[in-house]
Design a protein around this motif. Sequence first.
Motif, mmCIF file in Angstrom:
data_model
loop_
_atom_site.group_PDB
_atom_site.id
_atom_site.type_symbol
_atom_site.label_atom_id
_atom_site.label_comp_id
_atom_site.label_asym_id
_atom_site.label_seq_id
_atom_site.Cartn_x
_atom_site.Cartn_y
_atom_site.Cartn_z
ATOM 1 N N ASP A 98 -9.405 6.761 -1.381
ATOM 2 C CA ASP A 98 -8.644 5.982 -0.415
ATOM 3 C C ASP A 98 -7.162 5.984 -0.796
ATOM 4 N N VAL A 99 -6.299 5.933 0.222
ATOM 5 C CA VAL A 99 -4.860 5.839 -0.007
ATOM 6 C C VAL A 99 -4.424 4.417 0.300
ATOM 7 N N LEU A 100 -3.786 3.775 -0.668
ATOM 8 C CA LEU A 100 -3.245 2.434 -0.486
ATOM 9 C C LEU A 100 -1.733 2.527 -0.322
ATOM 10 N N VAL A 101 -1.217 1.802 0.656
ATOM 11 C CA VAL A 101 0.206 1.821 0.970
ATOM 12 C C VAL A 101 0.770 0.412 0.797
ATOM 13 N N ALA A 102 1.686 0.238 -0.141
ATOM 14 C CA ALA A 102 2.352 -1.055 -0.335
ATOM 15 C C ALA A 102 3.541 -1.134 0.612
ATOM 16 N N GLU A 103 3.494 -2.129 1.520
ATOM 17 C CA GLU A 103 4.563 -2.333 2.488
ATOM 18 C C GLU A 103 5.402 -3.536 2.036
ATOM 19 N N SER A 131 9.689 -9.698 4.157
ATOM 20 C CA SER A 131 8.963 -8.510 3.711
ATOM 21 C C SER A 131 7.527 -8.589 4.221
ATOM 22 N N ALA A 132 6.949 -7.440 4.585
ATOM 23 C CA ALA A 132 5.567 -7.422 5.082
ATOM 24 C C ALA A 132 4.595 -7.953 4.040
ATOM 25 N N ASN A 133 4.868 -7.650 2.751
ATOM 26 C CA ASN A 133 4.036 -8.159 1.650
ATOM 27 C C ASN A 133 2.556 -7.858 1.870
ATOM 28 N N ARG A 134 2.305 -6.599 2.203
ATOM 29 C CA ARG A 134 0.957 -6.188 2.595
ATOM 30 C C ARG A 134 0.607 -4.854 1.950
ATOM 31 N N THR A 155 -3.194 -9.098 1.602
ATOM 32 C CA THR A 155 -1.989 -9.753 2.113
ATOM 33 C C THR A 155 -1.637 -10.932 1.203
ATOM 34 N N GLY A 156 -0.599 -11.674 1.601
ATOM 35 C CA GLY A 156 -0.210 -12.858 0.850
ATOM 36 C C GLY A 156 0.462 -12.550 -0.463
ATOM 37 N N LEU A 157 1.096 -11.391 -0.551
ATOM 38 C CA LEU A 157 1.730 -10.959 -1.792
ATOM 39 C C LEU A 157 3.219 -11.283 -1.770
ATOM 40 N N ASN A 158 3.916 -10.918 -2.843
ATOM 41 C CA ASN A 158 5.343 -11.197 -2.950
ATOM 42 C C ASN A 158 6.061 -9.926 -3.372
ATOM 43 N N GLN A 159 6.490 -9.149 -2.374
ATOM 44 C CA GLN A 159 7.146 -7.868 -2.603
ATOM 45 C C GLN A 159 6.338 -6.991 -3.566
ATOM 46 N N PRO A 160 5.152 -6.586 -3.151
ATOM 47 C CA PRO A 160 4.303 -5.756 -4.009
ATOM 48 C C PRO A 160 4.800 -4.321 -4.098
ATOM 49 N N LEU A 161 4.519 -3.684 -5.214
ATOM 50 C CA LEU A 161 4.816 -2.258 -5.370
ATOM 51 C C LEU A 161 3.677 -1.570 -6.122
ATOM 52 N N GLY A 162 3.652 -1.697 -7.447
ATOM 53 C CA GLY A 162 2.670 -0.976 -8.231
ATOM 54 C C GLY A 162 1.252 -1.442 -7.960
ATOM 55 N N MET A 163 0.331 -0.477 -7.920
ATOM 56 C CA MET A 163 -1.089 -0.748 -7.694
ATOM 57 C C MET A 163 -1.906 0.034 -8.705
ATOM 58 N N LEU A 164 -3.087 -0.508 -9.029
ATOM 59 C CA LEU A 164 -3.895 0.104 -10.077
ATOM 60 C C LEU A 164 -5.333 -0.371 -9.961
ATOM 61 N N VAL A 165 -6.277 0.557 -10.038
ATOM 62 C CA VAL A 165 -7.690 0.222 -10.210
ATOM 63 C C VAL A 165 -8.052 0.533 -11.651
ATOM 64 N N LEU A 166 -8.553 -0.469 -12.359
ATOM 65 C CA LEU A 166 -8.943 -0.309 -13.752
ATOM 66 C C LEU A 166 -10.181 -1.155 -13.993
ATOM 67 N N GLY A 167 -11.269 -0.493 -14.369
ATOM 68 C CA GLY A 167 -12.528 -1.219 -14.530
ATOM 69 C C GLY A 167 -12.967 -1.809 -13.209
ATOM 70 N N ASN A 168 -13.363 -3.067 -13.223
ATOM 71 C CA ASN A 168 -13.810 -3.745 -12.009
ATOM 72 C C ASN A 168 -12.710 -4.607 -11.401
ATOM 73 N N GLN A 187 -14.579 -0.667 -1.376
ATOM 74 C CA GLN A 187 -14.332 -1.812 -0.504
ATOM 75 C C GLN A 187 -13.009 -1.632 0.229
ATOM 76 N N THR A 188 -12.959 -2.132 1.448
ATOM 77 C CA THR A 188 -11.796 -1.913 2.308
ATOM 78 C C THR A 188 -10.919 -3.141 2.437
ATOM 79 N N LYS A 189 -11.307 -4.245 1.798
ATOM 80 C CA LYS A 189 -10.503 -5.458 1.879
ATOM 81 C C LYS A 189 -10.751 -6.320 0.651
ATOM 82 N N ILE A 190 -9.681 -6.866 0.099
ATOM 83 C CA ILE A 190 -9.800 -7.839 -0.983
ATOM 84 C C ILE A 190 -9.908 -9.224 -0.354
ATOM 85 N N THR A 191 -10.973 -9.905 -0.684
ATOM 86 C CA THR A 191 -11.187 -11.236 -0.099
ATOM 87 C C THR A 191 -11.171 -12.348 -1.139
ATOM 88 N N GLY A 192 -11.468 -12.035 -2.390
ATOM 89 C CA GLY A 192 -11.521 -13.061 -3.421
ATOM 90 C C GLY A 192 -10.136 -13.456 -3.904
#
Length: 447
Positions: A98-103, A131-134, A155-168, A187-192
């Motif tokens: 999957d490609v994740l795009v930080a807006e 900022s979209a913060n998405r 969503t509900g972020l504060n000027q996000p940029l770096g992303m990383l999947v590590l472990g769970n 998974q296609t959405k973070i809900t927790g």
Amino acid sequence: MNKIFLYAFVLAGLASCKGPSEEEKAQAAARTPADTVTTAATSVDLPAPYATESVTKRSKVIDWPAGRTPVVPAGFTVTEYAGSFNSPRWLYVTPNGDVLVAESNTVPTNPKKKVAAALNLDPSRSLKPTSANRITLLRDTNQDGKPDLRATFLTGLNQPLGMLVLGNYFYVANTDAVLRFAYQPGQTKITGPGQKILDLPAGGYNNHWTRNLLAAPDGSKIYVSVGSGSNVGENGMDKEKRRANVLVINPDGSGEQIYAAGLRNPVGMAWAPGTGTLWTAVNERDELGDELVPDYLTSVRQGAFYGWPYAYFGQHEDPRRQGEAPELVRKTVVPDVALGPHTASLGLAFYDQKAFPAKYRNGAFIGQHGSWNRSTFSGYKVVFVPFHNGRPSGPMEDFATGFIANEEGKQVYGRPVGLTVQPDGALLIADDAGNKVWRVVAANSGK
């Protein structure tokens, strides 16, 4: 009031205070004369400070015309992968493809900039009231080179940029903190709820709000890039604590250390393929003239100091910090590859696949967001630096151009930033001003 005049009036006070006198410029040139620095891959001519006047030249972004795309070398094809974003600044490919795009984008804190943003006066489209913060997820389920699933991932972020999947966990770097969320592959959405694992110093000069993340090859550490809060420490170095650094932490946020320092605005970070060497693209300082200071790509040594704010491109003392830290000037490391002055070299991706021709394999692509402090535009393109045996083997060369529409009219179609390589070998380019993600493929994959 005429809109152009109003824009000039509102932003008139946003540049730094009155520049140096002619006598001060002459003294600076005498202390730090012109020099030529030879690195592993390039020879860099450095004029004396203030050899040319510091110039403000901001781009005006216009929409990409229908059917027009960036220009890539013969043998490559570029298409729009996805559009209709709100400042797509950074890209990340998850382990399942999957490609994740930080807006996210610059949000003004200065009163004059707030007015400019509210009135939509910034022609470069960098300055917006919010900022979209998405983070948006793109999935290509049938592998045809176009995403057929698009979902709001977080969503509900504060000027996000770096992303990383590590472990769970899924990690995201806001401008003021590193967060992690429970994550399962696919998974296609973070809900927790997220957990803040590290506070970060917020705010910053121009676009220094960006924070990037990179896992160690064995997953034992996370590297966090934090740019400076100023151009050259003009607000006092007490305001620069934990800034202009690459930090390193444990995956739970504990054990923070400064991995390397003196990196004015390190954003792109990556491991050179087949090595254990960390590399970063660094956005250097402004207001010393058209040709100073070159942005750069460099390997990052643990415990090393790269000059900011006291020195630049090796042991060349910045006249604005003259005599303040001679011991740090002496220990300043020369970076590996000059990327041109004021190019805003931010994105970084090593080509670790085999679909592109052999010359590109294991080399580095850099996204250059583009200048504002130069009399002629620099950057506004993606460049490539060849590597051999884990080291740069030649100077940079243009790869994706065509973002400048009309330099005389200061018009550009877009501004490339984040880069990533997909598992099938395509290169993705985030164009945050054009609100698109571009996809580059080779006509003869595997050759």
